[in-house]
Design a protein around this motif. Structure first.
Motif, PDB file in Angstrom:
ATOM      1  N   PHE A   1      35.046  24.114 -55.571  1.00 42.65           N
ATOM      2  CA  PHE A   1      34.477  23.490 -54.378  1.00 42.65           C
ATOM      3  C   PHE A   1      35.607  22.735 -53.686  1.00 42.65           C
ATOM      4  O   PHE A   1      36.522  22.254 -54.362  1.00 42.65           O
ATOM      5  CB  PHE A   1      33.346  22.516 -54.769  1.00 42.65           C
ATOM      6  CG  PHE A   1      32.486  22.094 -53.612  1.00 42.65           C
ATOM      7  CD1 PHE A   1      31.486  22.911 -53.132  1.00 42.65           C
ATOM      8  CD2 PHE A   1      32.694  20.866 -52.988  1.00 42.65           C
ATOM      9  CE1 PHE A   1      30.693  22.529 -52.054  1.00 42.65           C
ATOM     10  CE2 PHE A   1      31.913  20.475 -51.918  1.00 42.65           C
ATOM     11  CZ  PHE A   1      30.904  21.310 -51.453  1.00 42.65           C
ATOM     12  N   PRO A   2      35.567  22.628 -52.364  1.00 45.26           N
ATOM     13  CA  PRO A   2      36.643  21.923 -51.649  1.00 45.26           C
ATOM     14  C   PRO A   2      36.848  20.496 -52.156  1.00 45.26           C
ATOM     15  O   PRO A   2      35.890  19.821 -52.549  1.00 45.26           O
ATOM     16  CB  PRO A   2      36.159  21.911 -50.196  1.00 45.26           C
ATOM     17  CG  PRO A   2      35.234  23.074 -50.098  1.00 45.26           C
ATOM     18  CD  PRO A   2      34.567  23.167 -51.436  1.00 45.26           C
ATOM     19  N   LYS A   3      38.082  20.048 -52.133  1.00 47.00           N
ATOM     20  CA  LYS A   3      38.435  18.692 -52.571  1.00 47.00           C
ATOM     21  C   LYS A   3      38.065  17.660 -51.510  1.00 47.00           C
ATOM     22  O   LYS A   3      38.132  17.936 -50.307  1.00 47.00           O
ATOM     23  CB  LYS A   3      39.944  18.588 -52.823  1.00 47.00           C
ATOM     24  CG  LYS A   3      40.436  19.442 -53.951  1.00 47.00           C
ATOM     25  CD  LYS A   3      40.233  18.740 -55.248  1.00 47.00           C
ATOM     26  CE  LYS A   3      40.896  19.535 -56.372  1.00 47.00           C
ATOM     27  NZ  LYS A   3      40.482  19.074 -57.653  1.00 47.00           N
ATOM     28  N   ARG A   4      37.697  16.489 -51.980  1.00 47.81           N
ATOM     29  CA  ARG A   4      37.434  15.359 -51.079  1.00 47.81           C
ATOM     30  C   ARG A   4      38.737  14.887 -50.452  1.00 47.81           C
ATOM     31  O   ARG A   4      39.808  15.056 -51.021  1.00 47.81           O
ATOM     32  CB  ARG A   4      36.857  14.178 -51.865  1.00 47.81           C
ATOM     33  CG  ARG A   4      35.467  14.411 -52.359  1.00 47.81           C
ATOM     34  CD  ARG A   4      35.082  13.313 -53.300  1.00 47.81           C
ATOM     35  NE  ARG A   4      35.595  13.718 -54.622  1.00 47.81           N
ATOM     36  CZ  ARG A   4      35.526  12.978 -55.699  1.00 47.81           C
ATOM     37  NH1 ARG A   4      35.008  11.784 -55.659  1.00 47.81           N
ATOM     38  NH2 ARG A   4      35.991  13.428 -56.840  1.00 47.81           N
ATOM     39  N   VAL A   5      38.608  14.240 -49.308  1.00 43.86           N
ATOM     40  CA  VAL A   5      39.746  13.640 -48.615  1.00 43.86           C
ATOM     41  C   VAL A   5      39.486  12.134 -48.574  1.00 43.86           C
ATOM     42  O   VAL A   5      38.394  11.703 -48.195  1.00 43.86           O
ATOM     43  CB  VAL A   5      39.865  14.176 -47.161  1.00 43.86           C
ATOM     44  CG1 VAL A   5      40.965  13.469 -46.407  1.00 43.86           C
ATOM     45  CG2 VAL A   5      40.072  15.674 -47.172  1.00 43.86           C
ATOM     46  N   LYS A   6      40.468  11.350 -48.957  1.00 45.30           N
ATOM     47  CA  LYS A   6      40.316   9.899 -48.929  1.00 45.30           C
ATOM     48  C   LYS A   6      40.504   9.410 -47.495  1.00 45.30           C
ATOM     49  O   LYS A   6      41.545   9.642 -46.888  1.00 45.30           O
ATOM     50  CB  LYS A   6      41.325   9.256 -49.864  1.00 45.30           C
ATOM     51  CG  LYS A   6      41.094   7.798 -50.067  1.00 45.30           C
ATOM     52  CD  LYS A   6      41.935   7.278 -51.217  1.00 45.30           C
ATOM     53  CE  LYS A   6      41.613   5.818 -51.396  1.00 45.30           C
ATOM     54  NZ  LYS A   6      41.556   5.391 -52.751  1.00 45.30           N
ATOM     55  N   LEU A   7      39.484   8.741 -46.957  1.00 41.55           N
ATOM     56  CA  LEU A   7      39.543   8.238 -45.583  1.00 41.55           C
ATOM     57  C   LEU A   7      39.962   6.777 -45.524  1.00 41.55           C
ATOM     58  O   LEU A   7      40.475   6.316 -44.519  1.00 41.55           O
ATOM     59  CB  LEU A   7      38.180   8.390 -44.904  1.00 41.55           C
ATOM     60  CG  LEU A   7      37.634   9.808 -44.786  1.00 41.55           C
ATOM     61  CD1 LEU A   7      36.267   9.775 -44.139  1.00 41.55           C
ATOM     62  CD2 LEU A   7      38.579  10.691 -44.011  1.00 41.55           C
TER      63      LEU A   7
END
Length: 60
Positions: free
Chosen positions: A35-41
């Motif tokens: 599954f796509p990786k999260r991006v830290k905002l």
């Protein structure tokens, strides 16, 4: 306008509703590279790139 600036980000609730998976399943699949990786905002904020989630959905 650059490509990054046009990218939309989805928070967890929107991702879960879109893909129909639980938090645990999404996180487990992410760790397994399925599954796509999260991006830290920010320091306490993460999201997923909409384009990556939609690409993942179309591949399923």
């Amino acid at each position: 306008m650059s490509e990054v600036m046009r990218e939309r980000f989805l928070r967890f609730g929107s991702v879960a509703e879109l893909v129909g998976l639980s938090r645990t399943t999404i996180y487990r699949m992410e760790q397994q590279g399925q599954f796509p990786k999260r991006v830290k905002l920010g320091s306490n904020s993460v999201a997923w790139k909409m384009s990556e989630v939609l690409t993942w959905m179309s591949a399923k």
